[in-house]
Design an enzyme around this catalytic site. Structure first.
Site, short mmCIF file in Angstrom:
data_model
loop_
_atom_site.label_atom_id
_atom_site.label_comp_id
_atom_site.label_asym_id
_atom_site.label_seq_id
_atom_site.Cartn_x
_atom_site.Cartn_y
_atom_site.Cartn_z
N GLY A 137 24.55 18.30 20.00
CA GLY A 137 24.12 19.17 18.91
C GLY A 137 24.02 18.36 17.63
O GLY A 137 24.01 17.12 17.66
N ASP B 126 25.07 27.64 20.24
CA ASP B 126 24.78 28.39 19.01
C ASP B 126 23.28 28.44 18.69
O ASP B 126 22.86 29.25 17.88
CB ASP B 126 25.50 27.74 17.82
N MET C 161 31.08 33.45 20.34
CA MET C 161 30.96 32.16 19.68
C MET C 161 29.81 32.17 18.67
O MET C 161 29.02 33.11 18.61
CB MET C 161 30.77 31.06 20.71
N GLY C 162 29.73 31.10 17.92
CA GLY C 162 28.74 31.00 16.85
C GLY C 162 29.44 30.43 15.64
O GLY C 162 29.89 31.18 14.79
N LEU D 162 34.87 31.59 28.09
CA LEU D 162 34.06 32.15 29.18
C LEU D 162 32.58 31.96 28.91
O LEU D 162 31.76 32.00 29.83
CB LEU D 162 34.37 33.64 29.34
N GLN D 163 32.21 31.76 27.64
CA GLN D 163 30.80 31.59 27.29
C GLN D 163 30.25 30.21 27.65
O GLN D 163 29.05 29.99 27.59
CB GLN D 163 30.61 31.80 25.78
#
Lengths: 359, 359, 359, 359
Positions: A115, A141, A183-184, A284-285
Site C-alpha cells: 500500500g 482500505d 477496518m479502514g 476476520l477481514q
C-alpha cells in the site's frame, strides 16, 4: 536483459496476495524464461543474512493458492529499514543491507506488493540503490489513487457485508441496535460499501463529520416507523464528534481493545435508551478466501507487472481502470490519496436509501 | 411533475433485482414523495386485466430483500407483446394493451430492469405509447455496452468460480479432466472471469475460435508436467470447432439437455484418453444470494434511475463507469454489444497464466 | 509391537478424507511414535512397483488440509485387485501383488478409508494376506450400518441444500418447477435430508415407490393454493415408476448424461403443463470444503483408528453413535446396509411438512 | 380435543427458530386442522394487553424462512414473569398475567422453544396455570441433557470454525498467535468442536482447569518445531487460572467488552513474547443462516412436538438421539446438564491431535 526477479509482500496481509504470486511466477517463468525469487517477510528477507529467499517453482503454483488468504511469503512485520527498531530500542538505518540483499540475489527487478506506506519505503530503497521496482497495489482500505480497486478490498467488503447479514436477524429478534466496527485506517470505503450492501441504517466514516445526536435521531425515526432494530457500521478511523481519537483501553501489556465501535454503542445506548451491542470484526477481514474479483484483479496485476518489467518500465504501479489494467507512476498513486468522495456516487446512493451519515 | 412511477423486471432473473427494487422504492417514496407501483411479471402485468400491479410500501422494503436472489415481482415469461403467443398458436400484437395498462395505472414514468432484448421491446413500447422509460442494465452475461458491469454478472461469476473450486479437489483425487459448462448466451465473460479466478486450464468462449486438438494438447502438456488433472470451463454459446451448434437431445416434450459441455467432455476423452466428467451449472448461477458488489451497484442504479426521472431524462440507461453511475442513451447501450475483447486485459491475463483458449 | 502403519483412501472421494489423514498422522507419530505411510491411489499404490507410498511428516499436516476436499493420497480408480482390468481387456487376480506391497513396506497395520464396496475388497485382502486392517467409514450416501454418520455425507447434504436454496428464487421468479438430481447410488439419505432442509415439495428416493401422477398432483395442489413454483429433489438411484432404470444417453465414447432428473422433469412437464427445469448436481457434491461436522467426525475417527491398532483390535470399523466414537466389526457394518427407513423420523418429518414422496 | 395452540421463542436467539415455527404451523394446520398462534416476544406477548399474538397462516410459511436466522416472533427480552423488572426498579410477580393471556387466547397447548432457563420458567407457569406445555430444546451452547443436539449449536460451531479458517492465513502471514473468544456461557462445546474442526492449537473451556504457563509452553513448542503462528480458542465462560471471572471494562452505561479472550491474549503475549491478537466473535454466532443440520433437526422437532400435543403428552421435551426424535421429561433434560465430558470422545480426539487444554 532480465533473468531473475524478486517478489515481496509488504504491510498488512489481505486476500489475493497468493494469486498475485502465482500469476507472476507462471508468466515470468513459463512465458519469459526468468527465475522468480520469493522474498521472505517483505524487506526483512532481504535484510537477513543469509538472505531469506526461495526460487519459486511454477509447477508448485497450484490453483489451491487462489483460494488461500494471507501470503505464503510472509509479510514485513519488523519495521521500516530506514528506521529499524533494534533490540536495545534504538532505530537504525538498515536500508543498505536491504539493497545489498537485492544485489546478492542478483535480481534484475523487484515486484513489491503493498500500500502507500510500503511504496514510500520501497521507492526510497529503489532510488537509493538503483533497484528496478514495479508496484502492485494492495490495501483492504482501497485508498490508493489512480486505481479503481486495490487487492484485498473486495473480499474485505464481502466479509463486512456478511457480518451485517448475520447481525440483522439477531438484532430484529432482540430489539437491538447493532454496531459493527470495520477496518479502514483512514478511509471509509469498506464501511460505505458494506453498509450499502448490508442494509445499514447509519454509516460513520472519517470523511464525513458526524453528530451523535443525528445518529440517535435516525434510530428514533426508525423506531417511530415501527421497526424495532437498527444496524450501524463504523470505520475504525472515526473519532469522537469532537475529533478526538477514542482512548483505547490497555488491560495487559500489548493487547488493545475498545475503540470507536464501543464508543458509538455506548453513546447511542445513552441517547436513545435502546439496547445496543458492538461487534469488532478485526482480523476476520483479512484472512478469508479471496473472492473471485480479488483473484481476477490480482492475477491481471501480476501478469501486467511482469510485462512492465519486460518492457523496462520501472517505478510504476499497475492499476485497474474501466475494466483494464494500466500502469501509472507509483509516486502519483501515493500522492493521490483516495478517500471517500462525500459527493460521490456511493454517498449519494446511501443518502438516497435513507442511510444516515450523522451529518 | 412526477407523482407515480412503475417498475418491472424483464427477462431472465438474476441476483440483485430485489436490491434495485428496494432502492427505487426507498428513494422515490421517502425522498421524492412519489408512489411506486410494482408491475407483476414484466410487461405481462401491464397486459393483464385488471392490471397486475401493487403499491410498494417503503416500510416493507426490509434489508432481507438485499440477500434474496430472483425478483419478488416475477419476470416476463409469456412473451414479446408485439408478437404474443396466443393459446391457438398464433402470434398477436398486444402492445397497445400494455400501453393502455400503463395509462390505466396513471404512471408518469417506467423503470425497466432488463438486458438488450428487453430494452428493445420496452423502447418500442415507449416510442409507440409515449411512455417515459428509464432502463437499468441487468444481465448475468454482462454483454451490454457502455457500462462496466450489469446487475447479476458478479454473482454469476462467483458461483461459477466456486464450482471450479469444488471440482478441483475431486478432479485431483480421481485423475480426471473436469469440464464445467456455464451460462453465456453469446458472450464469454462468465467463463473468462471464473476461469481465471478458479484456476482453469482451458477456457472456451464464443469470441475465440478453437480447435479441440489444441485443447487436448494442453491437457497432454499438463500430464507431461506431472499434474494428473485438469479443469476446463466452457460458455454455453460455444459451438463445435466447425461452427455448428451442439445438437441438444430431447427426451420428452420440453426438457433439453446435453450441450457443448458434454460435447467437449466426449471429444477430450477421445483425444486424450483421460477420464472426463462434465458439470452443467445451469440455473444455480441465477438464484444465489447477491454478492456485495451486485447489491451495491443495484442500489446505486436504483437511486440514480429515480434521479433521472426526477430530472425528466428519459430513454436513458444508468451505467457504471470508473466507480461512478452515469447515464447513457438506451439505444447506444444496446447497439454497442460488449463481447469479450480477444485482445483485452482478461484474455491477456489468461494467456499469461498459461490458460489455453484452444487457439 | 506396532512401528509402521499404512493408510489409503478408496472409492469415490468426499469431504473429510484429508482430515482423517491428518488426525492419523498426528496421533500415530507424535503420541505413539510410529511411522505412517500414505499409500497412493488406494490399493493401486500397493500394487505398483516400486510401491507408491510416502512417509507422512506430522509437521506437514497443516490445518489447511482440514479445509480441502478430496484426498491428497488419490483414490482407487483402476479397479478391484481381485479382478483387475488389464490392457487387453481381461480381468486378472492381482491380490497377491497388493499383499506383497504391504509386506515390502513392512507395515504392521493398514487403515482403509472407504465404503462398503471398498471394505469388502480390503477385508478379503486382509484375510488372504494376514493384513491388520482397521476401517474408517466414508460414503456421501451414508448407507453404512452401525454408524450414525459416515465421512462426507454431511457436506454433501450441505451442498445439495444450498442448491435448493439457490433454485428457489429463480423458480419463483419464473413460475417454474425445478428438479434437482442429487447423488445417492442406492440410498436416498442426501435427497431426504437436503429436501427437508431446503424446503422441497417432493422428494423421490429409491426406498419409497412413487407414482408420477401423485407427484404431479402435489404440484397441482401447490398451484391451487396460489404458489407459482415448486422444488423437487430426486436421488440418482431412483428408477421410473415401473422400476426401469432411466436410459442414459451416450453421445461419445465414455461420457454419460441424462438420467432420472431429466425423466422426472419431462414427465412433470407433460402431466402438469408447468415449465420445468432440471439441475444435475453431480461432482459438486464431492469436492467442496468439508463442513465442521465432517471435520470433527473425520478426526475423531482417525484418532480412534490409531487407538484400535494400538490395542491390537483389527477387522473393526470405527463408528459414531450417540456423540461417541465406538468400534464395530467391519463385516457387520457392511451387512447392515442402512437405507432410509420409510417409517423413520425424517420421513415422518417430511410428511408432517406436507412434502410428497409420490406415494 | 386440541383446536388452538400457541408457540413462543424464549431466551437468546439462534439459527433454526424459524424452521421450527414453519414445521409446527405446517403440520398443525394442514394435517391436524388446528390453529397456531405465534406469541410475540416470548412470555412478554402473553403478558401484554391486548395479548400480542397472531394467527399464523401456513401459506405464508415460505421456505425462505428456513434460511433466516433469528426468530420472526421476537424473543423474551424483558424479564422473568415471576420477577419482572418494573419501571421503578421493583421486581413484580406477573405470572398470573401470562397465564391469563394464555386463557384469553383460548389456547389448548403451548410449544415453548428455549433452553434450561426458559424451561424452568415455562414449567412453573404451566404448573401454576395448568398450561399444556411441550418444550423444544434450543441453545447454541448445547448444554441441555438427554438430547444429542439442541437447535442453534451446529450453526454456531460452523461460524466459529469459519472464523478460525479465516484467522489462520493472517496469523501465518504475520507470525502471530490469534486468540478467538466464542460463546459458551457455561459449557465449552462450541470451543471444543470448532477448535477441532478449525485446527486450533489450544482450546480453553470451563470444564477443564488450565494453567496459562502450559498454554504458553504449547506455543513455544510449536515455535521450536518451526511453525510461526498459533490459534487459540477460548469459551467466554472461562475464568482466570485462579478461578476469577475476568473483569469486564465498562466505558459507558451498558456496553461491556474485554473479557477472557483479551486476558488470554495479554497473558500469552507476556509469557511467550509472541505478537498476539484477539477476536471476539460475539453476536455473529447467532444470526447466521441456519445450516442444513439445524434446519433438519428444527423441523423434526417441530413436527414431533405437534404429535406430542396430539397424543396429549405434556411437560415433555423433544430430543434427538441416534438419528431419531424421541421425547423426554422437560425436568429431566434441565437437571441433566450436559457439560463437556473431559474423558469423552471429543476431548480425547483433541488430545490425540496434540491440542492443548492447558492442563
Amino acid at each position: 536483459m532480465i533473468k531473475r526477479i524478486g517478489i515481496l509482500t509488504s504491510g498488512g496481509d489481505c486476500a489475493g496476495l497468493n494469486a498475485v504470486l502465482r500469476a507472476v511466477v507462471l508468466h515470468a517463468t513459463s512465458n519469459k524464461g526468468w527465475e522468480v525469487l520469493g522474498l521472505r517477510q517483505g524487506t526483512a528477507g532481504l535484510m537477513a543474512r543469509p538472505v531469506e529467499a526461495e526460487l519459486l517453482d511454477p509447477y508448485a503454483m497450484s490453483s489451491v493458492l487462489l483460494r488461500q488468504g494471507g501470503t505464503v511469503l510472509g509479510t514485513t512485520n519488523r519495521g521500516d529499514p530506514f528506521a529499524f527498531p533494534m533490540a536495545d530500542g534504538h532505530l537504525l538505518d538498515r536500508s543498505e543491507e536491504v539493497i545489498e540483499g537485492y544485489r546478492q540475489l542478483g535480481l534484475d527487478a523487484l515486484i513489491g506488493i503493498g500500500g502507500d506506506g510500503s511504496f514510500r519505503i520501497l521507492r526510497r530503497l529503489a532510488q537509493q540503490g538503483g533497484l528496478n521496482l514495479v508496484g502492485i497495489p494492495k490495501t483492504i482500505d482501497n485508498d490508493l489513487g489512480l486505481t479503481e480497486i486495490s487487492i484485498g478490498h473486495d473480499t474485505a467488503v464481502w466479509i463486512a457485508t456478511e457480518a451485517l447479514d448475520r447481525l440483522q436477524p439477531t438484532a430484529a429478534s432482540h430489539d437491538r441496535v447493532m454496531v459493527l466496527e470495520v477496518m479502514g485506517r483512514d478511509a471509509g470505503h469498506i464501511a460505505l460499501s458494506a453498509g450499502i450492501a448490508g442494509g445499514a441504517d447509519a454509516i460513520l466514516i472519517p470523511e464525513i463529520p458526524y453528530s451523535m445526536e443525528r445518529v440517535a435521531q435516525k434510530i428514533d425515526d426508525i423506531k417511530r416507523q415501527g421497526r424495532n432494530f437498527a444496524l450501524v457500521i463504523v470505520a475504525e478511523a472515526v473519532t469522537t464528534e469532537h475529533g478526538e481519537p477514542v482512548t483505547v483501553t490497555h488491560v495487559g501489556g500489548k493487547a488493545t481493545y475498545g475503540g470507536i465501535g464501543h464508543y458509538v454503542s455506548d453513546r447511542l445506548a445513552t441517547l436513545t435508551g435502546a439496547e445496543t451491542r458492538v461487534t469488532v470484526l478485526g482480523h476476520l477481514q483479512r484472512g478469508a478466501p479471496p473472492d473471485p474479483r480479488d483473484r481476477v484483479i490480482a492475477q491481471a496485476f501480476g501478469v501486467h507487472a511482469v510485462d512492465l518489467i519486460d518492457a523496462g518500465k520501472f517505478d510504476r504501479m499497475v492499476a485497474w481502470q474501466n475494466r483494464r489494467v494500466i500502469d501509472v507512476p507509483i509516486l502519483e498513486a501515493i500522492e493521490r490519496y483516495q478517500a471517500v468522495d462525500p459527493d460521490g456516487t456511493l454517498v449519494q446512493t446511501a443518502r438516497g436509501l435513507g442511510i444516515s451519515f450523522g451529518d
